[in-house]
Design a protein around this motif. Structure first.
Motif, mmCIF file in Angstrom:
data_model
loop_
_atom_site.group_PDB
_atom_site.id
_atom_site.type_symbol
_atom_site.label_atom_id
_atom_site.label_comp_id
_atom_site.label_asym_id
_atom_site.label_seq_id
_atom_site.Cartn_x
_atom_site.Cartn_y
_atom_site.Cartn_z
ATOM 1 N N MET A 1 0.841 -1.191 0.000
ATOM 2 C CA MET A 1 0.000 0.000 0.000
ATOM 3 C C MET A 1 0.878 1.244 0.000
ATOM 4 N N GLU A 2 0.464 2.229 -0.754
ATOM 5 C CA GLU A 2 1.227 3.476 -0.834
ATOM 6 C C GLU A 2 0.292 4.653 -0.647
ATOM 7 N N LYS A 3 0.727 5.632 0.152
ATOM 8 C CA LYS A 3 -0.053 6.835 0.407
ATOM 9 C C LYS A 3 0.847 8.048 0.250
ATOM 10 N N ILE A 4 0.272 9.144 -0.249
ATOM 11 C CA ILE A 4 0.991 10.410 -0.334
ATOM 12 C C ILE A 4 0.359 11.368 0.668
ATOM 13 N N ILE A 5 1.159 11.838 1.623
ATOM 14 C CA ILE A 5 0.664 12.682 2.707
ATOM 15 C C ILE A 5 1.306 14.061 2.617
ATOM 16 N N GLN A 6 0.494 15.073 2.812
ATOM 17 C CA GLN A 6 1.000 16.445 2.827
ATOM 18 C C GLN A 6 0.721 17.059 4.199
ATOM 19 N N ILE A 7 1.766 17.614 4.803
ATOM 20 C CA ILE A 7 1.627 18.361 6.054
ATOM 21 C C ILE A 7 1.905 19.818 5.724
ATOM 22 N N THR A 8 0.981 20.703 6.033
ATOM 23 C CA THR A 8 1.086 22.077 5.539
ATOM 24 C C THR A 8 0.672 23.109 6.574
ATOM 25 N N ALA A 9 1.327 24.260 6.494
ATOM 26 C CA ALA A 9 0.963 25.404 7.332
ATOM 27 C C ALA A 9 -0.093 26.258 6.648
ATOM 28 N N GLY A 10 -0.487 25.865 5.445
ATOM 29 C CA GLY A 10 -1.438 26.687 4.693
ATOM 30 C C GLY A 10 -0.839 28.056 4.443
ATOM 31 N N ARG A 11 -1.628 29.063 4.662
ATOM 32 C CA ARG A 11 -1.117 30.437 4.538
ATOM 33 C C ARG A 11 -0.834 31.023 5.912
ATOM 34 N N GLY A 12 -0.623 30.124 6.864
ATOM 35 C CA GLY A 12 -0.339 30.563 8.223
ATOM 36 C C GLY A 12 1.018 31.223 8.344
ATOM 37 N N PRO A 13 1.251 31.920 9.451
ATOM 38 C CA PRO A 13 2.516 32.638 9.667
ATOM 39 C C PRO A 13 3.664 31.702 10.007
ATOM 40 N N ALA A 14 4.816 32.303 10.337
ATOM 41 C CA ALA A 14 6.026 31.529 10.616
ATOM 42 C C ALA A 14 5.822 30.549 11.760
ATOM 43 N N GLU A 15 4.974 30.913 12.729
ATOM 44 C CA GLU A 15 4.720 30.010 13.848
ATOM 45 C C GLU A 15 4.135 28.683 13.366
ATOM 46 N N CYS A 16 3.236 28.755 12.388
ATOM 47 C CA CYS A 16 2.632 27.537 11.838
ATOM 48 C C CYS A 16 3.674 26.705 11.096
ATOM 49 N N SER A 17 4.603 27.378 10.422
ATOM 50 C CA SER A 17 5.678 26.662 9.727
ATOM 51 C C SER A 17 6.597 25.970 10.727
ATOM 52 N N TRP A 18 6.782 26.587 11.882
ATOM 53 C CA TRP A 18 7.566 25.945 12.939
ATOM 54 C C TRP A 18 6.850 24.696 13.432
ATOM 55 N N VAL A 19 5.528 24.789 13.555
ATOM 56 C CA VAL A 19 4.734 23.638 13.993
ATOM 57 C C VAL A 19 4.849 22.501 12.972
ATOM 58 N N VAL A 20 4.810 22.825 11.681
ATOM 59 C CA VAL A 20 4.950 21.802 10.637
ATOM 60 C C VAL A 20 6.277 21.054 10.805
ATOM 61 N N ALA A 21 7.360 21.804 11.075
ATOM 62 C CA ALA A 21 8.677 21.171 11.246
ATOM 63 C C ALA A 21 8.677 20.216 12.436
ATOM 64 N N GLN A 22 8.022 20.632 13.533
ATOM 65 C CA GLN A 22 7.968 19.778 14.724
ATOM 66 C C GLN A 22 7.089 18.551 14.484
ATOM 67 N N VAL A 23 5.958 18.774 13.830
ATOM 68 C CA VAL A 23 5.039 17.661 13.534
ATOM 69 C C VAL A 23 5.709 16.665 12.598
ATOM 70 N N LEU A 24 6.472 17.167 11.636
ATOM 71 C CA LEU A 24 7.162 16.282 10.695
ATOM 72 C C LEU A 24 8.087 15.326 11.450
ATOM 73 N N LYS A 25 8.829 15.841 12.431
ATOM 74 C CA LYS A 25 9.730 14.995 13.216
ATOM 75 C C LYS A 25 8.938 13.895 13.921
ATOM 76 N N ARG A 26 7.838 14.286 14.584
ATOM 77 C CA ARG A 26 7.017 13.314 15.308
ATOM 78 C C ARG A 26 6.402 12.293 14.355
ATOM 79 N N PHE A 27 5.922 12.798 13.228
ATOM 80 C CA PHE A 27 5.269 11.932 12.249
ATOM 81 C C PHE A 27 6.236 10.869 11.734
ATOM 82 N N LEU A 28 7.459 11.282 11.410
ATOM 83 C CA LEU A 28 8.444 10.335 10.876
ATOM 84 C C LEU A 28 8.898 9.353 11.950
ATOM 85 N N GLU A 29 8.978 9.817 13.205
ATOM 86 C CA GLU A 29 9.324 8.905 14.300
ATOM 87 C C GLU A 29 8.277 7.804 14.428
#
Length: 230
Positions: A1-29
């Motif tokens: 099975m293969e899935k394509i997942i996108q994690i995005t800050a949308g048009r949110g500010p830099a704080e949301c982009s920081w959250v994406v970076a943190q979530v990415l780490k957790r998600f990959l773990e």
């Protein structure tokens, strides 16, 4: 099975982009601990160091539905702005979405036709007298490449096949990028209610929502006691 997942800050500010970076780490773990394989297909960096505006990940493995059900949707972070110390806002939202698969082209060597020709350019007289250069054409797509690096036609043929596969793969990635552009509404449709996950603080602790009614019952008992003595 293969899935394509996108994690995005949308048009949110830099704080949301920081959250994406943190979530990415957790998600990959969690991806790794769950026994799934992943590859990063596309990453768009944010405006600040250490931030990610959007990332697209390919996941492969079995029985991913239960795992993804705990991730797909709105993700909330509760905390003070990492970049604006006195900003009053404490709730930041990003989104995790599944992208629709695009049909990719795989190169079967039976679908490749070859043409030989004389090499041009430097290399001495011999290289220009022998038909050592090779043009490889992928019949289904019309994509073609030329290899004339070696004096050996056999070596040039191997190079041409490798380059052709690389070029077709690049076309597949471009298709995926187009799909990502078509999915831009994901960046706009981040709902701020009913998050699938909530994290808190700069250490990004996962806040599990309690489904128990005990705290409410205890509060009700305390309220009744208070009313009794009023």
């Amino acid at each position: 099975m293969e899935k394509i997942i996108q994690i995005t800050a949308g048009r949110g500010p830099a704080e949301c982009s920081w959250v994406v970076a943190q979530v990415l780490k957790r998600f990959l773990e969690e991806t790794k601990s769950g026994g799934f394989k992943h590859s990063i297909l596309h990453r768009e960096t944010g405006s600040q160091n250490g931030t990610v505006q959007s990332v697209t990940i390919r996941l492969t493995g079995k029985n991913m539905e239960a795992f993804l059900a705990t991730w797909l949707g709105t993700i909330q972070w509760i905390g003070v702005s990492t970049f604006r110390k006195y900003h009053k806002r404490k709730n930041w939202f990003i989104g995790a979405f599944e992208l629709k698969q695009t049909q990719t082209t795989k190169v079967d060597e039976q679908d490749i036709s070859f043409q030989t020709m004389r090499s041009t350019g430097p290399g001495g007289q011999n290289i220009n007298k022998v038909n050592s250069a090779v043009r490889a054409i992928h019949t289904p797509t019309g994509v073609q490449v030329v290899a004339m690096d070696s004096r050996s036609q056999h070596q040039n043929k191997k190079l041409a096949i490798a380059r052709l596969k690389e070029k077709v793969n690049e076309a597949n990635i471009e298709k995926l990028k187009e799909r990502m552009t078509d999915q831009w509404e994901n960046h706009l449709n981040i709902e701020r209610g009913n998050p699938v996950r909530v994290f808190k603080g700069k250490d990004f602790k996962y806040k599990k929502e309690s489904k128990s009614f005990k705290p409410k019952r205890q509060k009700l008992k305390n309220d009744l006691k208070q009313q009794k003595w009023d």
